[in-house]
Write an enzyme that holds these catalytic residues in place. Structure first.
Site, PDB file in Angstrom:
ATOM      1  N   THR A   8      -1.864   5.603   1.693  1.00 21.96           N
ATOM      2  CA  THR A   8      -3.038   4.729   1.714  1.00 21.96           C
ATOM      3  C   THR A   8      -3.084   3.975   3.037  1.00 21.96           C
ATOM      4  OG1 THR A   8      -3.008   4.461  -0.681  1.00 21.96           O
ATOM      5  CG2 THR A   8      -4.212   2.820   0.572  1.00 21.96           C
ATOM      6  N   ARG A  32      -5.738   5.153  -7.510  1.00 21.62           N
ATOM      7  CA  ARG A  32      -5.433   6.588  -7.662  1.00 21.62           C
ATOM      8  C   ARG A  32      -5.320   6.961  -9.138  1.00 21.62           C
ATOM      9  NH1 ARG A  32      -4.070   8.927  -2.776  1.00 21.62           N
ATOM     10  NH2 ARG A  32      -3.516   7.461  -1.102  1.00 21.62           N
ATOM     11  N   LEU A  40       0.880  -1.162   0.000  1.00 20.83           N
ATOM     12  CA  LEU A  40       0.000   0.000   0.000  1.00 20.83           C
ATOM     13  C   LEU A  40       0.917   1.210   0.000  1.00 20.83           C
ATOM     14  CD1 LEU A  40      -2.706  -0.916   2.689  1.00 20.83           C
ATOM     15  CD2 LEU A  40      -2.969  -0.944   0.204  1.00 20.83           C
ATOM     16  N   ASP A  41       0.601   2.222  -0.799  1.00 19.57           N
ATOM     17  CA  ASP A  41       1.498   3.374  -0.815  1.00 19.57           C
ATOM     18  C   ASP A  41       1.429   4.123   0.518  1.00 19.57           C
ATOM     19  OD1 ASP A  41      -0.512   5.483  -0.939  1.00 19.57           O
ATOM     20  OD2 ASP A  41      -0.811   4.951  -3.033  1.00 19.57           O
ATOM     21  N   ARG A  42       2.355   5.015   0.713  1.00 24.47           N
ATOM     22  CA  ARG A  42       2.557   5.678   2.011  1.00 24.47           C
ATOM     23  C   ARG A  42       1.292   6.353   2.537  1.00 24.47           C
ATOM     24  NH1 ARG A  42       4.753  10.892   2.910  1.00 24.47           N
ATOM     25  NH2 ARG A  42       5.654  11.156   4.985  1.00 24.47           N
TER      26      ARG A  42
END
Length: 250
Positions: free
Chosen positions: A120, A203, A116-118
């Site tokens: 999220t 996104r 998961l990106d930073r």
């Protein structure tokens, strides 16, 4: 914790060296191939450069001089990831990692299943079982994921239907399984259900239609939910949950 014998009924041996390195949690199979070709791996104290040779359970495999093993005691953890934590084991910028939240990471080589990106938040699995991680990450298993999305503006008339019909992104056509408003009180807040594991796909998808995702939270992953799991907390999966995940794609 559930034993190797309970979850892996069939023998994994003999095993290709690159797979062994990946299952031991060192890196992905592709990167393992590179390590072997560079001469970074020894088997029984001899440097090997062929990533597809087969090793036995009795062989001694070393990386940087240290013996690596496939763990006999597996950990399967479900974390409700907070914002501003990266989902990698290490980071050259010394940013906070989700592993900093996991007590077991102090004694075990743990790593996330996917990323998961930073910015999220939400559900992410953490394990030391490379076989399990590789299985869940494989596209053929079609893991269902549901995200709660808050956009930067109200959805214009007709755009919800566009979201549902799919769009052509830089890396190919993408169509979500389901997109709907969370409730009738807000036209900025949606649920999106997907199977894709492509990087930043949610996104990028909304950006394609001219919207910016302000908040993104994964509420559902492969049958698992956040029920009883507050932000920043984690729990061990039950034996039944692990078995269900192991049987995905069968």
């Amino acid at each position: 914790m559930i034993s190797q014998e309970e979850l892996h009924q069939h023998s994994l041996w003999p095993m290709r060296l690159n797979k062994f390195i990946a299952y031991a949690g060192i890196c992905s199979r592709r990167k393992a191939e590179e390590l072997v070709k560079k001469g970074s791996i020894t088997v029984n104290d001899e440097i090997v450069t062929q990533p597809f040779i087969e090793v036995l359970e009795t062989d001694i495999v070393k990386y940087k001089g240290d013996i690596i093993n496939i763990s006999k005691n597996y950990y399967y953890l479900l974390l409700n990831k907070p914002k501003n934590f990266i989902s990698t084991a290490s980071d050259e910028k010394n940013r906070k990692s989700i592993l900093d939240l996991i007590q077991e990471s102090k004694t075990e080589r743990l790593y996330p299943v996917g990323r998961l990106d930073r910015n999220t938040t939400g559900l992410i699995l953490i394990t030391n079982d490379g076989h399990f991680a590789q299985k869940l990450a494989h596209p053929k298993n079609n893991i269902t994921k549901i995200y709660r999305v808050i956009l930067d503006k109200d959805v214009a008339a007709g755009d919800l239907e566009k979201f549902q019909n799919g769009g052509q992104l830089d890396d190919g056509f993408f169509k979500p399984d389901v997109v709907n408003f969370v409730d009738s009180n807000s036209t900025k807040e949606l649920h999106i259900e997907i199977h894709s594991g492509k990087n930043r796909i949610v996104r990028r998808y909304f950006e394609h239609f001219g919207y910016t995702v302000i908040k993104l939270d994964r509420e559902y992953y492969a049958g698992l939910t956040k029920k009883g799991l507050s932000r920043g907390r984690y729990r061990r999966l039950t034996a039944n949950e692990i078995r269900n995940l192991m049987h995905l794609g069968k």
